[in-house]
Each structure stands twice: as structure tokens, then as C-alpha cells.
Design a protein around this motif. Structure first.
Motif, short mmCIF file in Angstrom:
data_model
loop_
_atom_site.label_atom_id
_atom_site.label_comp_id
_atom_site.label_asym_id
_atom_site.label_seq_id
_atom_site.Cartn_x
_atom_site.Cartn_y
_atom_site.Cartn_z
N ILE A 149 51.30 35.83 59.28
CA ILE A 149 50.39 35.25 58.28
C ILE A 149 49.15 36.12 58.15
O ILE A 149 48.65 36.35 57.04
N ALA A 150 48.67 36.64 59.29
CA ALA A 150 47.50 37.51 59.22
C ALA A 150 47.80 38.74 58.37
O ALA A 150 46.97 39.17 57.55
N LEU A 151 48.99 39.30 58.54
CA LEU A 151 49.38 40.46 57.73
C LEU A 151 49.37 40.10 56.25
O LEU A 151 48.84 40.84 55.42
N PHE A 152 49.96 38.94 55.93
CA PHE A 152 50.00 38.55 54.52
C PHE A 152 48.60 38.36 53.97
O PHE A 152 48.32 38.73 52.83
N ILE A 162 45.90 39.89 54.92
CA ILE A 162 45.28 41.20 54.70
C ILE A 162 45.78 41.82 53.40
O ILE A 162 45.01 42.33 52.58
N ILE A 163 47.10 41.71 53.18
CA ILE A 163 47.67 42.33 51.97
C ILE A 163 47.17 41.61 50.73
O ILE A 163 46.78 42.23 49.73
N LEU A 164 47.13 40.26 50.79
CA LEU A 164 46.65 39.52 49.63
C LEU A 164 45.18 39.79 49.39
O LEU A 164 44.73 39.81 48.24
N ALA A 165 44.41 40.00 50.48
CA ALA A 165 42.99 40.31 50.28
C ALA A 165 42.84 41.64 49.57
O ALA A 165 41.95 41.79 48.71
N ALA A 166 43.72 42.60 49.88
CA ALA A 166 43.66 43.88 49.18
C ALA A 166 43.94 43.68 47.70
O ALA A 166 43.22 44.20 46.84
N ALA A 167 44.97 42.88 47.40
CA ALA A 167 45.30 42.62 46.00
C ALA A 167 44.15 41.92 45.30
O ALA A 167 43.77 42.26 44.17
N ALA A 225 40.98 41.98 46.10
CA ALA A 225 39.83 42.87 45.89
C ALA A 225 40.07 43.78 44.70
O ALA A 225 39.16 44.00 43.89
#
Lengths: 212, 115, 409
Positions: B76-79, B81-86, B88
């Protein structure tokens, strides 16, 4: 003095860095310094991830968050900075209100964090039973295979269906769509034909109109 | 002070750090007028949440027992991080467009739709 | 080290602290030493390429003491902070660059298991931390309060973030072959003669190696990709306002970064500490024989590794003084239109190769040419090894490659 707990020492180091720079993000008004504080804070959080034994997530945090997202953000700061250093003031009343609400929230969260006695200190760890192969099991979980739950399968879920393959695929496609959309939105809208005299580039007709 | 450095840290300490990060992010979102400042607040909030997930999923902090989130926390932490990149990337594109049309990044100036 | 100090009854905290400090000092020596050697090499190689002699007087015949002399000269220069600069950030920026460049050395193995921090995700950690170096440049460029610096910083940000993508795709290829992100394991996987190196694993890895080197040059901001400090267009790019010691610190970050990318290339593709001829194992210098023998073998391995790193640096210097600088649009085109698709294609090709020839060419060749199967060789070859076998395949391979390591780890 012999019983120095290195995990504890490094935890306090990274925790202080993370919290201190997070407070720095809040109190400073210079947007570039905010970005720097945020980078330092996120880097310290990556250190906490390493301490918690989740190296892969820590490395991803450094790579994607600090190395990718924050560079993007700093890029945005540079593109939108009007003067040499932008600062926008917030009224005192807003600050007081925000501090009261934030303090209350912090009190509630801290109370919740320290209210469960099992969470206070870890049970003694089995001495180096097996170094957790974080990356491989995590990668397999993302491909839909939960090797860590083979001996204790989840009764609710169907066998072999407790991984994250669908979520992984959805997020991949989502990321591609968002990045293409962002690139489309943020591209410089240049006119293809001769530019109208006296108007800046931003008021020129959009790309599609110029082609017609 | 010495006691603080020698006793083992547990899950609670990680949760406390994440609470501080969360509240700082919240304050940032509430008080900043720069749209990029608000974005940075969101990043802090997401990181606070992420730290919670990782701490609950960590084998070290749960003493090697399997009663935590386990691998789910990391995934979930990985997801996140990836969603936060999207998020941003998308938000930055919107901010740049806003800047092109309004020549400012002050969120208080985005009030054309005010009733 | 810590165990040794514990054995002479030092207190635990002291033992661990001293061990950590010694390792840090060693790594710092490597980082700064690589900077000094690179500066000397840069002067000598560029001079040779331009038909000059380069430094000849300082410290003997070959100008050995030129780097310290350069450093001393720069330290004596006036340290200027422009009035328009953002002081604290301007001061901080060089140190950010240097610290990240130094941090990366934590996870870089110099020989079998000679690594300060053996991480399960070593190569990923290196990529992640070396990506942070761009922050120092961006901050320095922005905090200088100068347009030239800002342009340099923007170019740097665009370039480095873009080139991270093909570089990561290239790095995935050896990781795929070995089945681990642990750099020590990747290095040990290539033990033996030089045709076990990943660069000779198959045609796709050979191509990947060159793509990786292109991206590595670009990610260290070396010519022909040094757009961030393009002297002919941007005065000196992000370095315009820097002088004296802080300017030196930026270069203390750049040259170790060069050593780092060539070192990473050598671990990933060129066998790391395994030389072209496995001298150590031929002479039985392995820990299984005697701990000291293993230590000597590792020392030989470290010499190999450092030689490969210096070779990589020399190639980069050669490139810099041979090729003209690209334009920024050409740099981005090279990355996004050529490197990324090529690297993706090579990744797919390696996957296909691994699927068709599990264990690699050499295991297949060993099966084909060992005496027991020589009768069935022609039939098996038609099925299992498409394409003409290379001459080197005839060499027998000692042990089968552990290809199922992915699933057992």
C-alpha cells in the motif's frame, strides 16, 4: 553505556530530522526553502523506512518521491516564481485558528499512538531468524503471488488471488494516463502560424485552432 | 536522556512521528496561499500516512510475529508513493495553466466561480 | 572490524563507532582519491588528444601533484556570494551534491562482500541516491539569483530526470539475468572467464551496455551532455556565480559520480571484481582454502574493480575531448526517442533470450559439447540453440548458472 541501542539512536536522529524539517515547511514562507525542507523531511522519512526494515519502500521513496516528484515540484516553483524569491503572507487570525485545530489533531493522534501498550516496545526479535527478502516477496505480491501467505492462506479470498496484480495494472495505466494528460495540459501553447503582433504567446490561439 | 537512547523504540514512536508529519502537512494545506505550498502539504500528509502503513507492516517493529499488516503495508505504501507522483504531476500541470492565465499562483485569487 | 575490536574487549558502542568511522574514512578516501586521479587524468588525456604534454613539472615528471596544486590555488581564491543570491541555500547547495555523491559509495561493492552496506536492493539504492545529486545543482542554480545559473539548473533538472528512465531500464537487464538487486550477487554471478561477463551474455546485453554508458555520461553531466554548464551559451551554467572552495566541492561531487557510474557499469556488465582471467581462483586464492588467501583474492578483485572504474573514467574523458556538445533539444531527443525505446527493446530481447535459452549460452554450450551428449549434439543444437554458435562457446563451463535464484530468494 554498553547497551546502546543503535536502532533507537538512528530512529531519534531520523525522527528529529523528519519532524524538524516538516515544521520548517510550515513556518517558512519562502517557497524554495519550503521545497528544500520538504526534500530533507522526505529523505529522513526514507531513512525511517530503512530502519523499519522495508528497504525497498525506502529506496522507492528516495527514487520516486525525492528524486522524481520533488524535482518536478521544484521545477514548478522555478517556473512560477515571479520575483527572485516568492513569499506570500498569511493573516495572523488564520494562523491562530490553524494552530488550534492542528494542535488538537496532534494531541488526539499522539494519544492514540501511545494508548496501546503492545505498540510501545517490540517483542524480542527472534535473533536473525531469516533476513526478510523484502524485494522478492514484494515483487511477487505485486505479480499476484503471495509467497508469504502460502502456509497461512486467507480463508476469505480464493487461493492464489490475494496478490495485487489488478491494483498494480490499474495503477500503471493510471500513471501513464495522468502523465500524458499532464504533459498535454502543461505544454507551451505556441501558435503555429505567424504570431499576432502585440500579444504574448499565452493569448495566441490554441494548437488545434491554428491548424484549421 | 540516556534512558531515551537505550530503550527500544516501538510502533508507537513511529506513529508519533507520522502524526507530527500529518499535522504539519495539514497546517501547510490550511495556511499556505501558494498553490505549490498546498501541494507540499499534501505530500507531507501522504508521507505521514505512508509511515503508518510501513510501521504497521514492519516485521522488526512487531517483533517478528505475523499479526501486523505484513507485506500489505509495504504494497500500500508503494501504491501511495506512485499515486502521489501522479497527483503531483497532474496538480502541477493545473498550477502551470493557472499561472499562465492568471499570472499568479495564489489560491485566493482563483475565485471566478465564487457565487 | 567491529568483531575484531570486540575481541580485544573494547566496549560495544566504541567498537561499532570506530568501525563505522574507519569505513567512512576509507570511502571518503576512495571518493576524494578518485576525484584527484580523475582531475590528473583529465588534464593528461585532454592534453594528449590536443597534441600537448599537459602538466609536466608539478611533483615530478608526469605532474602527479597537479590536483593538490589546483586545489590549493582554488582554496586561495576569494569566495564570493552575489548580492542577489539566497545566502543559506547558495552555501548549502555544493554540500548537498557532495553528500549524495559520497552516500552512493555506501552501497558500491569493491570486491566480493567488500561493501560498507550490503543491501538487498543495492543497485536500486544507488540509482535512487545518485538521482538526488541533481538537487544540489538545481538549488545552486536557483539560489545564485542569476539567469545563466537558472537556465543551467532547469536544463540539469530536465536532463537528469529524463535520463534516469533509460538508465533504470538498462540496469534492470543484469538484475533480470541474476534475479537479485544485490550488487554482490550480481558481481559473483559473473565469476570466471571474461565471457561470463554480462556484457557478453547475449547480443542484447552487449547493446544494453552501450546504452547504459550513454545514459551514464549524460547523468554525470559530462560532455557531450554538459548542457547545465555549457560555457559557450550559459557562461558557466549553474556554476556561474560559484568560486573558490564551493566551486571545488561541486567538482568533488562530479568526479566521484563518474567513478561511481563506471564502477556500477563494471559490476553490472563487466564482471565487477572478476578479472578477464580468473587469476584468483586459478591460484586457489579463495576463502575456502584459507581466510588470508581469500583476502588476497579479494584484494586482487579490488584492483580489478578500480582498474575498470578508471578505464571507464578515461573513456568518458576521451568522449569529452572528442565529441562536440549537443543542443538541449538533441539531448532530450537522444534520451526520449532513442535511448528509452532501445533500452525497452533490449529488455524485451533479453527476456526472450532467457526464455529460449535458460541458463545462457554457456550452459547450453556445455551441454552440447560435453562428451556424453556429443552424439545427440546436432539434434539438440537444432532445437535449443538457434543461430550459429560463437567460437568461444566451445570452452567448457565449470558449473551451471544458478538461474532459479529468483524463486528461491
Amino acid at each position: 553505556m554498553d547497551a546502546v541501542n543503535w536502532h533507537t539512536i538512528f530512529f531519534w536522529l531520523f525522527a528529529m530530522l523528519a519532524c524538524g524539517f516538516a515544521v520548517g515547511v510550515v513556518v517558512t514562507n519562502n517557497i524554495v526553502r519550503m521545497a528544500c525542507c520538504l526534500v530533507a523531511s522526505l529523505g529522513a522519512v526514507a531513512g525511517l523506512f530503512f530502519l523499519a526494515g522495508t528497504e525497498f519502500v525506502g529506496a522507492v521513496q528516495l527514487m520516486v518521491y525525492v528524486g522524481g516528484t520533488m524535482v518536478l515540484l521544484v521545477f514548478g516553483v522555478m517556473l512560477t516564481a515571479r520575483g527572485p524569491f516568492v513569499s506570500m503572507q498569511t493573516g495572523g487570525g488564520q494562523w491562530i485558528l490553524a494552530t488550534i485545530i492542528g494542535g488538537a489533531l496532534l494531541a488526539v493522534l499522539l494519544q492514540a499512538a501511545f494508548s496501546v501498550p503492545q505498540w510501545m516496545a517490540p517483542k524480542p526479535l527472534v535473533p536473525q531468524a531469516a533476513p526478510a527478502p523484502t524485494a522478492a516477496t514484494l515483487g511477487l505480491a505485486l505479480m499476484g503471488v503471495r509467497v508469504d501467505k502460502l502456509e497461512r492462506p486467507d480463508p476469505v479470498l480464493r487461493k492464489g488471488m490475494s496478490g495485487y496484480l489488478l491494483a498494480f495494472e490499474i495503477i500503471s495505466v493510471h500513471l501513464v494516463v495522468v502523465l500524458v494528460g499532464a504533459a498535454y495540459l502543461a505544454r507551451a501553447k505556441r501558435a503555429l502560424g505567424p504570431r499576432p503582433i502585440g500579444l504574448g504567446g499565452r493569448s495566441a490561439p490554441p494548437l488545434g485552432a491554428a491548424q484549421k | 536522556m540516556m534512558n531515551l537512547l537505550t530503550q527500544p523504540v516501538g510502533l508507537s514512536h513511529y506513529l508519533a512521528v507520522s502524526a507530527v508529519l500529518f499535522v504539519c502537512g495539514f497546517l501547510c494545506m490550511a495556511t499556505k496561499r501558494n498553490i505549490l505550498g498546498v501541494l507540499m502539504g499534501i505530500e507531507l500528509v501522504l508521507n505521514g500516512a505512508n509511515l503508518n502503513f510501513v510501521a504497521f507492516g514492519s516485521r522488526l517493529l512487531r517483533g517478528g510475529t505475523s499479526d501486523g499488516l505484513g507485506l500489505d503495508g509495504q504494497a500500500i505504501a508503494l501504491f501511495v508513493i506512485i499515486l502521489a507522483a501522479a497527483e503531483a504531476a497532474g496538480a502541477l500541470a493545473i498550477a502551470l495553466n493557472f499561472y499562465h492565465t492568471h499570472a499568479t499562483v495564489d489560491v485566493d485569487r482563483a475565485e471566478e466561480l465564487k457565487g | 572490524m567491529a568483531e575484531f575490536l570486540l575481541s580485544i574487549s573494547a566496549p560495544a558502542w566504541l567498537a561499532y563507532s570506530v568501525a563505522a568511522l574507519i569505513q567512512c574514512a576509507l570511502l571518503l578516501a576512495v571518493a576524494l582519491g578518485s576525484a584527484a586521479i580523475s582531475i590528473w587524468l583529465e588534464r593528461k588525456v585532454s592534453a594528449r588528444i590536443q597534441d600537448r604534454l599537459g602538466p609536466t613539472r608539478v611533483g615530478g615528471r608526469f605532474g602527479w601533484l597537479q590536483p593538490p596544486a589546483d586545489g590549493l590555488k582554488l582554496l586561495c581564491k576569494e569566495d564570493i556570494i552575489p548580492a542577489a543570491a539566497d545566502g543559506p541555500l547558495f552555501r548549502l547547495a555544493p554540500y548537498i551534491s557532495f553528500c549524495t555523491a559520497f552516500c552512493v559509495f555506501l552501497a558500491l561493492p569493491f570486491a566480493n562482500n567488500w561493501v560498507a552496506l550490503r543491501l538487498n536492493v543495492g543497485v536500486f539504492f544507488i540509482l535512487a541516491v545518485s538521482g538526488l545529486e541533481v538537487f544540489g545543482v538545481i538549488l545552486g542554480g536557483y539560489a545564485s539569483g542569476s539567469k545563466w545559473s537558472l537556465y543551467g539548473a532547469m536544463r540539469e533538472a530536465a536532463q537528469v530526470v529524463s535520463y534516469e528512465v533509460p538508465m533504470a531500464l538498462c540496469v534492470v537487464v543484469p538484475v533480470l539475468i541474476v534475479g537479485s538487486m544485490d550488487l554482490v550477487e550480481i558481481g559473483n554471478h559473473q565469476a570466471g572467464w571474461f565471457w561470463h561477463w554480462h556484457v557478453f551474455h547475449d547480443p542484447f546485453t552487449f547493446a544494453t551496455f552501450w546504452i547504459y554508458m550513454t545514459c551514464a555520461v549524460a547523468s554525470t553531466n559530462r560532455a557531450p551532455f554538459d548542457l547545465a554548464e555549457a560555457e559557450s551559451e550559459l557562461v558557466a551554467g549553474f556554476l556561474t556565480e560559484y568560486s573558490g572552495f564551493r566551486w571545488v566541492v561541486f567538482f568533488m561531487a562530479e568526479y566521484p559520480a563518474m567513478f561511481l557510474v563506471s564502477g556500477l557499469a563494471s559490476v553490472l556488465f563487466l564482471g565487477g571484481w572478476n578479472g578477464p582471467i580468473p587469476i584468483a581462483s586459478l591460484l586457489h586464492l579463495t576463502p575456502a582454502v584459507h581466510p588470508l588467501a581469500g583476502w588476497i583474492g579479494n584484494l586482487l578483485g579490488m584492483c580489478n574493480f578500480i582498474a575498470k572504474g578508471v578505464l571507464g573514467i578515461t573513456c568518458m574523458i576521451w568522449l569529452r575531448w572528442t565529441l562536440p556538445r549537443l543542443r538541449i533539444d538533441q539531448v532530450m531527443t537522444t534520451c526520449l526517442k532513442y535511448c528509452v525505446p532501445l533500452a525497452s527493446a533490449m529488455l524485451a530481447g533479453v527476456m526472450l533470450w532467457m526464455y529460449l535459452l535458460p541458463g545462457g549460452v554457456w550452459t547450453q554450450a556445455e551441454q552440447l559439447w560435453s562428451p556424453s551428449t556429443v552424439n545427440a549434439a546436432t539434434a539438440v543444437r537444432r532445437e535449443q540453440a538457434p543461430g550459429p554458435p560463437r567460437p568461444a562457446e566451445k570452452q567448457a563451463h565449470h558449473e551451471p548458472e544458478p538461474m532459479d535464484v529468483v524463486w528461491t530468494r
